[in-house]
Design a protein around this motif. Structure first.
Motif, PDB file in Angstrom:
ATOM      1  N   SER A 100       6.178  10.778 -35.621  1.00  0.00           N
ATOM      2  CA  SER A 100       6.327  11.557 -34.771  1.00  0.00           C
ATOM      3  C   SER A 100       6.822  10.727 -33.561  1.00  0.00           C
ATOM      4  CB  SER A 100       4.708  11.902 -34.347  1.00  0.00           C
ATOM      5  OG  SER A 100       4.696  12.639 -33.421  1.00  0.00           O
ATOM      6  N   LEU A 101       6.493   9.492 -33.290  1.00  0.00           N
ATOM      7  CA  LEU A 101       7.177   8.770 -32.164  1.00  0.00           C
ATOM      8  C   LEU A 101       8.665   8.952 -32.218  1.00  0.00           C
ATOM      9  CD1 LEU A 101       4.792   5.781 -32.177  1.00  0.00           C
ATOM     10  CD2 LEU A 101       5.077   7.590 -30.282  1.00  0.00           C
ATOM     11  N   ILE A 102       9.259   8.567 -33.585  1.00  0.00           N
ATOM     12  CA  ILE A 102      10.573   8.457 -33.565  1.00  0.00           C
ATOM     13  C   ILE A 102      11.561   9.801 -33.360  1.00  0.00           C
ATOM     14  CG2 ILE A 102      12.601   8.450 -35.385  1.00  0.00           C
ATOM     15  CD1 ILE A 102      10.563   6.339 -36.719  1.00  0.00           C
ATOM     16  N   PHE A 108       9.884  12.021 -31.192  1.00  0.00           N
ATOM     17  CA  PHE A 108       9.784  12.193 -29.978  1.00  0.00           C
ATOM     18  C   PHE A 108      10.932  11.569 -29.088  1.00  0.00           C
ATOM     19  CE2 PHE A 108       8.087  11.050 -25.877  1.00  0.00           C
ATOM     20  CZ  PHE A 108       7.734  12.477 -25.378  1.00  0.00           C
ATOM     21  N   ALA A 109      11.352  10.438 -29.671  1.00  0.00           N
ATOM     22  CA  ALA A 109      12.351   9.512 -28.965  1.00  0.00           C
ATOM     23  C   ALA A 109      13.797  10.252 -29.230  1.00  0.00           C
ATOM     24  CB  ALA A 109      12.106   8.133 -29.424  1.00  0.00           C
ATOM     25  N   THR A 110      14.123  10.804 -30.348  1.00  0.00           N
ATOM     26  CA  THR A 110      15.140  11.389 -30.674  1.00  0.00           C
ATOM     27  C   THR A 110      15.583  12.928 -30.430  1.00  0.00           C
ATOM     28  OG1 THR A 110      14.508  11.697 -32.913  1.00  0.00           O
ATOM     29  CG2 THR A 110      15.541   9.462 -32.267  1.00  0.00           C
ATOM     30  N   GLY A 112      12.893  15.022 -29.350  1.00  0.00           N
ATOM     31  CA  GLY A 112      12.135  15.405 -28.170  1.00  0.00           C
ATOM     32  C   GLY A 112      11.038  16.296 -28.501  1.00  0.00           C
ATOM     33  N   HIS A 115       8.170  16.797 -32.482  1.00  0.00           N
ATOM     34  CA  HIS A 115       7.526  15.633 -32.907  1.00  0.00           C
ATOM     35  C   HIS A 115       6.089  15.980 -33.582  1.00  0.00           C
ATOM     36  CE1 HIS A 115       5.772  16.217 -29.149  1.00  0.00           C
ATOM     37  NE2 HIS A 115       4.723  15.507 -29.120  1.00  0.00           N
TER      38      HIS A 115
END
Length: 237
Positions: free
Chosen positions: A197-199, A201-203, A205, A209
């Motif tokens: 989810s964090l990955i 969210f960072a890629t 968006g 996520h």
């Protein structure tokens, strides 16, 4: 009303009380934001009555506020709510005594808190119609009522982040998640889902996520080896 019915209602109310304390501020914030974005009182209420998905409703309002095309609004709502497909597949296993109409109503009421309460309940005893609908209907009414309060008195709330209202539900969901820590491969599934989810969210968006992180958790749970019987027997040979 039978004794068993009263006991099921009381059990539902005991589980629902802390959820209400988290949902009410969130619903009030939604009502206030909806009116601030130009919706009428009836439009804001209709949104809560028909859609009944707080995070998706706020996301849709934000996108409408920046004049996003309708297809992107709909796609965002679908992506953000896709986890409910997974919820229904899990909870549906416990609705064997529900009629088709009752199942349809049950799935409409299947929010994040309802899913957590239902899954926690079946760890102790069978999921009854009384428990499910007492919890689900009252939570639905709380959401509608808090939307109304926020829409009418929203200007008095001001900046919700100033009071930490935007942090209420995440804290509740984290506490709800930890009630399942006794299940097989819980930490492996939870950490895998969080990492993905964090990955994403960072890629990619938001809101991807949420969906992709949830699917990653499902995949890990499906392929993770189950606990060995000896490990689950508390030392009993």
């Amino acid at each position: 009303m039978t004794q068993s019915t009263r006991l099921e209602i009381r059990a539902a109310l005991r589980q629902l009380l802390p959820v209400m304390l988290a949902v009410m501020p969130f619903g009030m914030v939604y009502g206030a934001v909806a009116v601030a974005e130009g919706l009428t009182l009836w439009q804001a209420m209709g949104f809560s009555i028909a859609v009944y998905a707080g995070a998706s409703q706020l996301a849709a309002l934000q996108m409408i506020g920046v004049a996003a095309p309708i297809w992107s609004v709909l796609l965002t709502v679908v992506a953000l709510n896709f986890r409910h497909v997974l919820y229904s597949a899990s909870v549906g296993r416990h609705l064997t005594r529900f009629s088709p109409l009752e199942k349809a109503a049950a799935f409409f009421l299947l929010t994040d808190p309802m899913f957590g309460a239902a899954e926690a309940r079946v760890l102790q005893r069978p999921l009854t119609k009384t428990f499910y609908f007492a919890y689900g209907i009252l939570l639905y009414l709380v959401w509608i009522g808090s939307t109304l309060i926020g829409a009418v008195f929203g200007s008095m709330i001001g900046d919700s982040e100033k009071y930490g209202l935007d942090f209420v539900l995440p804290v509740y969901f984290l506490a709800l998640l930890m009630t399942f820590r006794g299940r097989s491969a819980f930490y492996l599934v939870a950490l895998s889902s969080a990492a993905v989810s964090l990955i994403v969210f960072a890629t990619l968006g938001p809101p991807w996520h949420v969906t992709i992180g949830g699917l990653a958790g499902v995949l890990v749970a499906a392929i993770a080896p189950p606990k060995r019987r000896a490990e689950m027997a508390d030392g009993d040979d």
